[in-house]
Structure formats: structure tokens, C-alpha cells
Design an enzyme around this catalytic site. Structure first.
Site, PDB file in Angstrom:
ATOM      1  N   CYS A 102       0.814  -1.225   0.000  1.00 21.08           N
ATOM      2  CA  CYS A 102       0.000   0.000   0.000  1.00 21.08           C
ATOM      3  C   CYS A 102       0.843   1.268   0.000  1.00 21.08           C
ATOM      4  O   CYS A 102       0.347   2.353  -0.310  1.00 21.08           O
ATOM      5  CB  CYS A 102      -0.981  -0.014   1.168  1.00 21.08           C
ATOM      6  SG  CYS A 102      -0.254  -0.538   2.721  1.00 21.08           S
ATOM      7  N   TYR A 103       2.114   1.161   0.387  1.00 22.08           N
ATOM      8  CA  TYR A 103       3.038   2.304   0.355  1.00 22.08           C
ATOM      9  C   TYR A 103       4.292   1.878  -0.412  1.00 22.08           C
ATOM     10  O   TYR A 103       5.309   1.536   0.187  1.00 22.08           O
ATOM     11  CB  TYR A 103       3.413   2.741   1.776  1.00 22.08           C
ATOM     12  CG  TYR A 103       2.268   3.359   2.540  1.00 22.08           C
ATOM     13  CD1 TYR A 103       2.002   4.718   2.434  1.00 22.08           C
ATOM     14  CD2 TYR A 103       1.463   2.578   3.368  1.00 22.08           C
ATOM     15  CE1 TYR A 103       0.956   5.290   3.136  1.00 22.08           C
ATOM     16  CE2 TYR A 103       0.404   3.140   4.073  1.00 22.08           C
ATOM     17  CZ  TYR A 103       0.158   4.491   3.952  1.00 22.08           C
ATOM     18  OH  TYR A 103      -0.881   5.059   4.641  1.00 22.08           O
TER      19      TYR A 103
END
Lengths: 134, 388
Positions: free
Chosen positions: B139-140
């Protein structure tokens, strides 16, 4: 009799010459070397206190000029930046000659006449309010 | 006779409050007595300005694409290491943080930059370079970031003191044979000088020594902004020796918070201490509501009633064996010469009385104008006394 304190600057071209020795022979003044350093790039800086008649001191200054040594009055090269100074008074505790004091409003004031340009304040003022300018 | 903060705030709103600075209160009490002072004076304003290492800022960086999770990674601001282990975009910077190159210089180090320098750069509107590395997640995904920003680019930036406004503090000397470089300054051998750091009679927590009016939620002047007491400070204690009703040495302290964007470099400055490190000078002022006679008396004390313990910083302090060599009054410390036995020792201060006066005067002006209301504490600090 007058007293004069000068900051002398010896360029790399003259830094090796025995100028102070010549001064002692040529001019009838008494003097005291308060500080003398040579930087890595061979520039000499000396703080000299002279005492004697006005005529002889003027002659000494003329001699410096002739010998290629530039000079200015002591205290003129150490400056306080009023915007940076917070008037804490740490310099009052550090200065060896008492050149700093509080005025009536507890603002720190600098007296260039008492300064011997040791640069302790320049190095150690926590707010970098003191600078050396030559 | 007691008053309440609510009643005083009503007077402030009507611009009818009687407000004096800590120094004016000394003269007032001397002239009119404690009883009259308690009746007539509503608020006493205080101030202090000196280096407080326990300072820092936190902020949230703008979203990037791809996104980066700084938590678990490493972050520097102008090469000064910051702490980012809260979450993805929260960064905390402590005042005393140092870039690696600073620590490798010849000793005693003449420090030029650090966390406090970054904080001062930000409030002066200068651009600061953030460099980060991260390990990357689904997600990052980003693993590095290099970006310059200014304070105005941030949505939020907060100045936070885990500890500030020490009620009182040590006076420092050096009993050894060599010069030492400490957070109390350069101390000359054989007690060649003595340093101290307190606003004395203007010091906020010395005007309410039993913490009867100061608590969580108290509104304060902080570095030019309006700030709040959010907790007791990290080395807070009330179990200390007292003299004339005032603690001798450290004692109480408070945790403070304010909006960094509203602070001013006039009252927030990086301080560089040779051989010790980098610190942040924070100007703080606290209004003290004069709720009863005990507060009027405390706020009306003079520098000759408050004492600092003289501590040796060559052997005793470094090894946790602090023992007061003597007690000296702030009147004596302020005079520039302290007498210990037969020895006359030149004294110097880290706390600026001029700035402390400016802060107390600003606070007084704001309260009189009705633009600064007192915060009524929602909870007391540990060990606090009660009004009445």
C-alpha cells in the site's frame, strides 16, 4: 602620552619579515603584543597595544603603512548583531576584559574600547550574535 | 477571601481586570501588603526565555505518489535525523538532534547546526530538505523520498515541549582543575565562574509555587503563539526541599504545546552550546490568577527570597551525586558576583531577563485588552495544592 590598540594584518608577502623588531628600533614607543596568529593561508593577525607621544604613534602607523601592513583600530572588527542577540548575558561571563555589560533595561551592550579581539564571544555566543570582520 | 478564574475572566472580558507583571507585583506587595494585593490584583504575568533542550516539533508531510510509509524507515531534515516511527507521514524532530558530520568535529565541538537550527529555519520561512528511505509495502510502494518544503507547505506543524519551565534550577560551578563544557556553559576550573538559568521573580512556576492555579488546560504564551499546558513535564516532582516556601532546585515543570506556524523567531531561537550541543530557546509566559493571599504573597516575592543550589558539574552532576555546595539567592546571582566562603565568583545567566520582561509585558497587554482569557485547568498537576 596616548594609548592605541590596533589589529594588524600581515599579508603572505610580508608575514616573514621582522617588522615588529624594526618597529621597536625605529619608533620610540612602548608596545604590548596582546595576540598574534598566522592562519593556514599565511596571513598574520596581531593585536598590538601602543603607548607613546601622538607624534611617535603616528610615525609607527606610517611605518606599518610603508611596510605593507594594514591595520584598523581594535574593536572595530568585532561586531554585535542586535537582531541575533537575546541579551542572555552569557558573554558577560565569558569575556576576559569585561567588554559586555547590562544596561538599565537589562539589554546586553558591547563596549569595543574594552575589547581585545580574543574572539571568545565570536566562537561561543550561543546565538551567533558576535562576528569578526576584517 | 478567594476569587475564581471564572470571575477573573469576566473582568478580563469587560477590560476591567487589574494586571501586573511579576516585577510590578513585587513593588505592589511591598507598598500595599499581601492582603490588599490579593483583593486588588487579578492577574500577575510572568515570563522566561532560555534554552530548553526538551523541545521539538512534529508535522505531517503532504501525500506523495507513489505513497511512502516513513514509519520503520529513516528520515533526515537538512541532514539532521528526525523520528518517523509513528505512522506513514508523521515526522518528529527533536531540538538536540545532530547531523553526523557535526559529531565528528574536533572537541570541544563548536556546534553549527542541529534540530533546533532546522526549527528556526522553518519559522524564518526557509526551505528545508527532507530525505527519507523506507522499505516499501503493497500500500506504500515508494522506498525513497527527497523533497524540499517550507513551513507554509505543511497543513499542520506543532511545537511541543515534553518538559519546560522548570520551577527553579541549579547554579553550576566546576570544582576540577580543567575547563569543562556543559549545558550550563563553559565553566572555568576551580570555581572560576558560576552560571544559572532562571527568570527569578518572573519565572512562571515560581509565581505559583504550589501549583494552585496552573494545571492541564492552562493557556500560556509560547514562543509568540498561544499555547497550552497539556501534562506535567517529564521530570516533574514536588517532593523537593523548600526555602521561604519556594523549591530549591528543579522541582515542578510542564509539558507545553502550540501551533508552530504562529510562533516568532523573536521568542524561538536555536542555541549552540560549545562542547555540549544544540538546544532551543523557547519564550514562555504564564498568567497567574491571584485567587488567594498565598498566591499574592508568592507572586510578590523578590529575587532575594528564592534560592538556587550550587552544584558541581565536574564530578557531582555527571555521576548523579548532586549535593548543594551552598544555596545562593537570585538577587546575588543577578548582581554578577557570588560570594562562596572567601571566594568572589563572577556569575552569568542563560535566561534572558530582557526577553522575560518583554513576554510578561506582552501578556499583560493582551489580558488588559481582553484578548487573552485565562484557561481554567481541567485537571491539576501531580502534587498540586488547593486554593483557599
Amino acid at each position: 602620552m596616548i594609548k592605541k590598540r590596533l589589529v594588524l594584518k600581515f599579508s603572505p608577502q610580508v608575514v616573514n619579515r621582522p617588522i615588529i623588531s624594526a618597529l621597536s628600533r625605529k619608533c620610540d614607543i612602548s608596545f604590548n603584543i596582546l595576540q598574534a596568529t598566522i592562519t593556514q593561508n599565511k596571513v598574520g593577525r596581531m593585536i598590538l597595544e601602543m603607548e607613546g607621544s601622538k607624534k611617535n604613534i603616528d610615525a609607527a602607523c606610517a611605518f606599518f603603512k610603508k611596510s605593507g601592513v594594514s591595520f584598523q583600530r581594535l574593536g572595530e572588527d568585532i561586531k554585535m548583531d542586535e537582531k541575533k542577540c537575546v541579551s542572555c548575558g552569557v558573554c558577560i561571563g565569558y569575556c576576559p576584559t569585561g567588554a559586555f555589560s547590562f544596561d538599565a533595561e537589562k539589554k546586553v551592550v558591547f563596549d569595543p574600547k574594552k575589547c581585545i579581539a580574543c574572539e571568545f564571544c565570536v566562537t561561543h555566543c550561543p546565538y551567533n550574535a558576535m562576528t569578526l570582520k576584517y | 477571601m478567594t476569587k475564581s478564574i471564572y470571575e477573573i475572566n469576566e473582568k478580563i472580558r469587560r477590560k476591567k481586570a487589574v494586571v501586573l507583571t511579576g516585577e510590578e507585583m513585587v513593588s505592589y506587595v511591598r507598598e500595599h501588603g499581601v492582603k490588599n494585593a490579593a483583593r486588588k490584583v487579578d492577574v500577575v504575568t510572568t515570563g522566561t526565555f532560555g534554552p530548553m533542550c526538551s523541545s521539538g516539533i512534529y508535522f505531517n508531510i503532504a501525500k506523495t505518489s507513489p505513497k511512502i510509509k516513513l514509519g520503520g524507515g529513516e528520515v533526515t531534515l537538512n541532514r539532521v535525523p528526525a523520528y518517523a516511527a509513528y505512522a506513514a507521514r508523521d515526522v518528529f524532530l527533536g531540538a538536540t538532534a545532530l547531523p553526523r558530520y557535526e559529531k565528528n568535529r574536533i572537541r570541544p565541538i563548536n556546534f553549527k547546526y542541529g534540530g533546533a537550527g532546522v526549527i528556526e529555519d522553518l519559522i524564518r520561512g526557509k526551505s528545508v530538505l527532507l530525505e527519507a528511505t523506507a522499505y516499501g509495502t503493497d500500500c506504500y510502494p515508494a522506498t525513497s523520498l527527497r523533497k524540499s518544503f517550507k513551513l507554509s507547505d505543511l497543513t499542520d506543524a506543532v511545537l511541543f515541549n515534553p518538559r519546560n519551565c522548570y520551577q527553579n534550577y541549579n547554579a553550576a560551578v566546576n570544582r576540577s582543575d580543567k575547563t569543562i563544557y556543559t549545558y550550563m556553559g563553559i565553566l572555568k576550573p576551580k570555581m572560576g565562574n558560576i552560571s544559572y538559568s532562571s527568570a527569578g521573580t518572573l519565572s512562571p512556576l515560581l509565581n505559583d509555587p504550589e501549583l494552585k492555579t496552573i494545571g492541564i488546560g492552562t493557556r500560556v504564551f509560547m514562543a509568540g503563539a498561544e499555547g497550552y499546558i497539556v501534562w506535567h513535564g517529564t521530570q516533574h516532582t514536588t517532593a523537593v526541599k523548600k526555602k521561604n516556601g519556594f523549591p530549591v532546585g528543579g522541582a515542578a515543570n510542564i509539558a507545553l504545546i502550540c501551533d508552530l506556524k504562529k510562533t516568532s523567531p523573536d521568542f524561538l531561537r536555536a542555541a549552540y552550546l560549545t562542547g555540549y550541543g544544540v538546544s532551543l530557546a523557547v519564550g514562555v509566559g504564564i498568567p497567574i490568577p491571584v485567587l488567594d493571599e498565598s498566591i499574592a504573597r508568592a507572586a510578590g516575592k523578590d529575587d532575594d527570597e528564592i534560592f538556587a543550589p550550587v552544584i558541581d558539574y565536574s564530578q557531582d552532576y555527571p555521576y548523579g551525586k548532586e549535593k548543594a555546595i551552598a544555596l545562593v539567592s537570585y538577587k546575588e546571582l543577578r548582581s554578577g558576583i557570588v560570594k562562596l566562603g572567601k571566594k568572589e565568583i563572577p556569575s552569568f545567566s542563560w535566561s534572558s531577563l530582557k526577553k522575560a520582561r518583554e513576554i510578561a509585558a506582552i501578556l499583560k497587554k493582551k489580558i488588559r485588552a481582553g484578548s487573552f482569557l485565562l484557561g481554567d485547568p481541567t485537571a491539576a498537576l501531580p502534587g498540586a495544592g488547593r486554593v483557599g
